[in-house]
Design an enzyme around this catalytic site. Structure first.
Site, PDB file in Angstrom:
ATOM      1  N   TYR A 132       0.847  -1.186   0.000  1.00  0.00           N
ATOM      2  CA  TYR A 132       0.000   0.000   0.000  1.00  0.00           C
ATOM      3  C   TYR A 132       0.888   1.244   0.000  1.00  0.00           C
ATOM      4  O   TYR A 132       2.094   1.181   0.321  1.00  0.00           O
ATOM      5  CB  TYR A 132      -0.856   0.043   1.267  1.00  0.00           C
ATOM      6  CG  TYR A 132      -2.119  -0.777   1.259  1.00  0.00           C
ATOM      7  CD1 TYR A 132      -3.087  -0.620   0.271  1.00  0.00           C
ATOM      8  CD2 TYR A 132      -2.384  -1.678   2.307  1.00  0.00           C
ATOM      9  CE1 TYR A 132      -4.266  -1.344   0.299  1.00  0.00           C
ATOM     10  CE2 TYR A 132      -3.566  -2.399   2.339  1.00  0.00           C
ATOM     11  CZ  TYR A 132      -4.505  -2.227   1.333  1.00  0.00           C
ATOM     12  OH  TYR A 132      -5.671  -2.934   1.370  1.00  0.00           O
ATOM     13  N   GLU A 163      -5.537  -0.700   8.592  1.00  0.00           N
ATOM     14  CA  GLU A 163      -5.415  -0.420  10.021  1.00  0.00           C
ATOM     15  C   GLU A 163      -4.468   0.759  10.263  1.00  0.00           C
ATOM     16  O   GLU A 163      -3.865   0.878  11.330  1.00  0.00           O
ATOM     17  CB  GLU A 163      -4.951  -1.654  10.801  1.00  0.00           C
ATOM     18  CG  GLU A 163      -5.944  -2.787  10.827  1.00  0.00           C
ATOM     19  CD  GLU A 163      -6.076  -3.486   9.480  1.00  0.00           C
ATOM     20  OE1 GLU A 163      -7.195  -3.507   8.922  1.00  0.00           O
ATOM     21  OE2 GLU A 163      -5.075  -4.009   8.980  1.00  0.00           O
ATOM     22  N   ASN A 181      -9.869   0.832  -2.909  1.00  0.00           N
ATOM     23  CA  ASN A 181      -9.592  -0.341  -2.085  1.00  0.00           C
ATOM     24  C   ASN A 181     -10.861  -0.782  -1.373  1.00  0.00           C
ATOM     25  O   ASN A 181     -11.421  -0.022  -0.577  1.00  0.00           O
ATOM     26  CB  ASN A 181      -8.513  -0.027  -1.044  1.00  0.00           C
ATOM     27  CG  ASN A 181      -8.118  -1.251  -0.242  1.00  0.00           C
ATOM     28  OD1 ASN A 181      -7.651  -2.240  -0.820  1.00  0.00           O
ATOM     29  ND2 ASN A 181      -8.305  -1.210   1.058  1.00  0.00           N
ATOM     30  N   GLU A 182     -11.311  -1.987  -1.667  1.00  0.00           N
ATOM     31  CA  GLU A 182     -12.539  -2.537  -1.074  1.00  0.00           C
ATOM     32  C   GLU A 182     -13.656  -1.492  -1.064  1.00  0.00           C
ATOM     33  O   GLU A 182     -14.358  -1.300  -0.059  1.00  0.00           O
ATOM     34  CB  GLU A 182     -12.262  -3.070   0.340  1.00  0.00           C
ATOM     35  CG  GLU A 182     -11.377  -4.312   0.326  1.00  0.00           C
ATOM     36  CD  GLU A 182     -11.297  -5.017   1.670  1.00  0.00           C
ATOM     37  OE1 GLU A 182     -11.089  -6.229   1.696  1.00  0.00           O
ATOM     38  OE2 GLU A 182     -11.459  -4.343   2.713  1.00  0.00           O
ATOM     39  N   GLU A 199      -5.847 -10.161  -1.169  1.00  0.00           N
ATOM     40  CA  GLU A 199      -5.483 -10.225   0.245  1.00  0.00           C
ATOM     41  C   GLU A 199      -5.887 -11.589   0.775  1.00  0.00           C
ATOM     42  O   GLU A 199      -7.062 -11.830   1.068  1.00  0.00           O
ATOM     43  CB  GLU A 199      -6.154  -9.115   1.060  1.00  0.00           C
ATOM     44  CG  GLU A 199      -5.631  -7.726   0.765  1.00  0.00           C
ATOM     45  CD  GLU A 199      -6.215  -6.675   1.699  1.00  0.00           C
ATOM     46  OE1 GLU A 199      -6.845  -7.059   2.710  1.00  0.00           O
ATOM     47  OE2 GLU A 199      -6.040  -5.480   1.414  1.00  0.00           O
ATOM     48  N   TYR A 253       0.746  -9.377  13.003  1.00  0.00           N
ATOM     49  CA  TYR A 253      -0.271  -9.973  12.131  1.00  0.00           C
ATOM     50  C   TYR A 253      -0.219 -11.505  12.083  1.00  0.00           C
ATOM     51  O   TYR A 253      -0.870 -12.129  11.261  1.00  0.00           O
ATOM     52  CB  TYR A 253      -0.153  -9.399  10.707  1.00  0.00           C
ATOM     53  CG  TYR A 253      -1.485  -9.224  10.013  1.00  0.00           C
ATOM     54  CD1 TYR A 253      -2.211  -8.059  10.166  1.00  0.00           C
ATOM     55  CD2 TYR A 253      -2.024 -10.232   9.224  1.00  0.00           C
ATOM     56  CE1 TYR A 253      -3.432  -7.889   9.537  1.00  0.00           C
ATOM     57  CE2 TYR A 253      -3.253 -10.081   8.596  1.00  0.00           C
ATOM     58  CZ  TYR A 253      -3.951  -8.902   8.754  1.00  0.00           C
ATOM     59  OH  TYR A 253      -5.170  -8.742   8.139  1.00  0.00           O
TER      60      TYR A 253
END
Length: 598
Positions: free
Chosen positions: A53, A99, A157-158, A239, A306
């Protein structure tokens, strides 16, 4: 000329089928001196591509500034990807979620109520055009068609998960973004990604753009959903969620390596391409972490480990080897003889640091002011102060009969002081919007903390600070002085005060304020800072803001990248907001990311 195309069935690199096996690695969550190491380990695991990103607000923290140096040197990062023989996928937003604070959207832009958030609105599109003009030329010159690593660029994005605009308006917005991207000489394929859901895939894409999906399990079923919306061409999970992020106050998330590997095997067996999210998570250094709010505001933790194949400190995990074994069944994988499959990570240096110098919180605040306090005839938001992340201080006078303080809303947390003494906390997460006040007149000070702007959902772009009205038992408080603080630079701003602070020793409790100690250690070695006994605040090593710590957990350690550490004369500084049971901190042998569901 090299080419990368979306063929009838497959991705085609120079006309030959390419199954993209990518991993997410965010340059902005890794120390620049460690970029090459993480990229190298990606190749050894079998990846042929790195995805990142690009957070708009990271490069444009204030209006009129666009920074591509140091930690923000995306060009250097992509050059290192190319030097390792890998390809790249770039996802520049304008919205990224991730996030990250505000999902990457600049708070200064959305502070203007006329600007439309993620829709076809002239002010928003004009700002995106300027952002792309500052960023995308460096991507354009590194496209695979020009001998560089970049294969594809994402649009939005989404987007299918956001808003309720009708489909024609949504497609008008997406087409405007496509035009803005193409104006910057981006010629490689563009794509969108959305959750593997029929409605979201329909709402978030365009017929003329390649659609990809996001999911982390039930691979066969999710690919079938994607195929309904992408009738031809390669199927790609942009993803593949092989872990999850952590929020303060919740457990540390783990995803079983065996299940991840089995789902990945299903995906590659079906001929699909993949981007592991995350291959290496890294750290939300500084004040960069975002937040979610689905009725309860939950700020994101400093660690972005993560549960990825490559741990926060760059150590290959069991998941790394399980996924490498799967990839090796489908594609050639480089030798990893330099990595020991069965070895535990070498212990980090272990030592204690005495934090003997301190400046109390009331004494520290004046030296942290970014500007002289301004007067307001109403309670301002921090957006009114042009503070886009961090802390602000609010002051007003109390009367003897005020008795209680209540606010309409706090975004996100405030330490309440009367005449310099802490009397309580206002907190968005626990819905604590009132505090009892001591009897008598005095000066009210609120130290307000933005704990991260919401990065997902309808609350993207909301203002921060105190949202009025502010009342006591007998009246509304309308007269305020307020100013933004420069907490990121606290050690430097208060250097003289810390240098002249009396040695407070190591016995007894530590008060709220700035605390400093020095230590010698192993130069260049990763460290793990543990702050048992401390409550909540910020931590710096050698002037670099590591991020937030909080006894709420789950995280019990902060990662200190080795490049920050010298052999001697290292400085540890804490801004403690409440107080601590001890005046020592520890560096421990291994990370402790907290309790889990398992």
């Amino acid at each position: 000329m090299p080419t990368f195309e979306i063929g009838p069935e497959d991705f085609l690199l120079d006309g030959e089928r390419m199954q993209v096996v990518s991993g997410a690695l965010h340059y902005f969550r890794v120390h620049p001196d460690q970029w090459a190491d993480r990229i190298h380990k990606a190749r050894l695991m079998g990846l042929n591509t790195i995805e990142t990103y690009v957070p708009w607000n990271f490069h444009a923290p204030v209006p009129g500034v666009f920074d591509l140096d140091g930690r923000r040197d995306l060009g250097r990062f992509l050059d290192l990807v190319a030097a390792e023989g890998l390809h790249a996928i770039v996802r520049p937003g304008p919205y990224i979620c991730a996030e990250w604070d505000g999902g990457g959207l600049p708070a200064w832009l959305l502070a203007d109520p006329a600007v439309g958030v993620r829709r076809h609105e002239p002010g928003f599109l004009d700002a995106i055009g300027k952002y792309y003009a500052s960023l995308l030329p460096l991507v354009a010159e590194r496209q695979v068609t020009r001998g560089g690593p970049v294969l594809m660029v994402q649009v939005e994005n989404e987007y299918g998960a956001y808003g309720d605009d009708p489909l024609p308006e949504r497609q008008k917005y997406l087409r405007a973004l496509v035009d803005l991207v193409r104006e910057q000489d981006i010629e490689v394929p563009l794509f969108t990604c959305d959750q593997a859901n029929d409605e979201m895939l329909e709402r978030g894409g365009l017929p003329e753009l390649h659609r990809t999906a996001t999911f982390g399990s039930r691979t066969t079923e999710r690919l079938e959903v994607l195929r309904r919306h992408q009738p031809t061409g390669p199927l790609m999970c942009m993803e593949f969620w092989n872990g999850w992020f952590d929020s303060w106050g919740l457990e540390h998330h783990l995803a079983p390596a065996e299940a991840n590997a089995a789902d990945l095997d299903d995906l590659l067996t079906a001929g699909g391409s993949v981007n592991l999210y995350m291959f290496h998570g890294g750290t939300n250094f500084g004040l960069t972490s975002g937040a979610n709010d689905k009725g309860i505001y939950r700020p994101i933790a400093t660690s972005y480990d993560y549960d990825a194949p490559l741990a926060e400190d760059g150590t290959p995990t069991a998941k790394y080897w399980a996924m490498r074994d799967v990839i090796a069944r489908h594609l050639p994988v480089a030798s990893a003889e330099e990595l020991d499959r069965g070895a535990d990570a070498a212990p980090a240096p272990v030592l204690d640091v005495a934090l003997t110098a301190h400046v109390t919180l009331p004494d520290a605040l004046p030296g942290l002011l970014r500007e002289e306090p301004r007067r307001f005839p109403h309670v301002p938001s921090t957006d009114d102060l042009e503070l886009w992340s961090g802390f602000a201080v609010y002051r007003t006078d109390l009367r003897a009969d005020d008795a209680v303080l209540s606010v309409g809303e706090i975004r996100d947390r405030a330490v309440v002081l009367v005449d310099g003494e802490q009397v309580g906390v206002l907190d968005r997460g626990s819905h604590t919007f009132a505090v009892a006040l001591p009897a008598g007149a005095g000066e009210l000070t609120l130290l307000v903390e933005d704990q991260g702007r919401v990065n997902y959902g309808p609350r993207i772009g909301e203002p921060k600070g105190i949202i009025g009205p502010v009342r006591t038992a007998v009246r509304t408080l309308d007269e305020w002085q307020a100013a933004a603080l420069r907490v990121e630079d606290a050690p430097e701003l208060l250097r003289a005060a810390l240098d002249t602070a009396a040695d407070g020793g190591t016995d007894g409790a530590a008060v709220a304020g700035l605390h400093r100690g020095t230590f010698d250690s192993v130069a260049g070695a990763d460290h793990f800072l543990r702050l048992d006994g401390w409550t909540k605040g910020l931590a710096w090593v050698n002037g670099e803001l590591l991020g937030r710590y909080w006894s709420l957990g789950p995280t019990h350690t902060l990662y200190v990248p080795g490049p920050l550490v010298r052999e001697s004369g290292n400085e540890l500084v804490l801004l403690e907001l409440h107080g601590a049971a001890i005046r020592r901190a520890s560096f421990v042998a291994a990370p402790d990311l907290g309790i889990t569901e398992q």
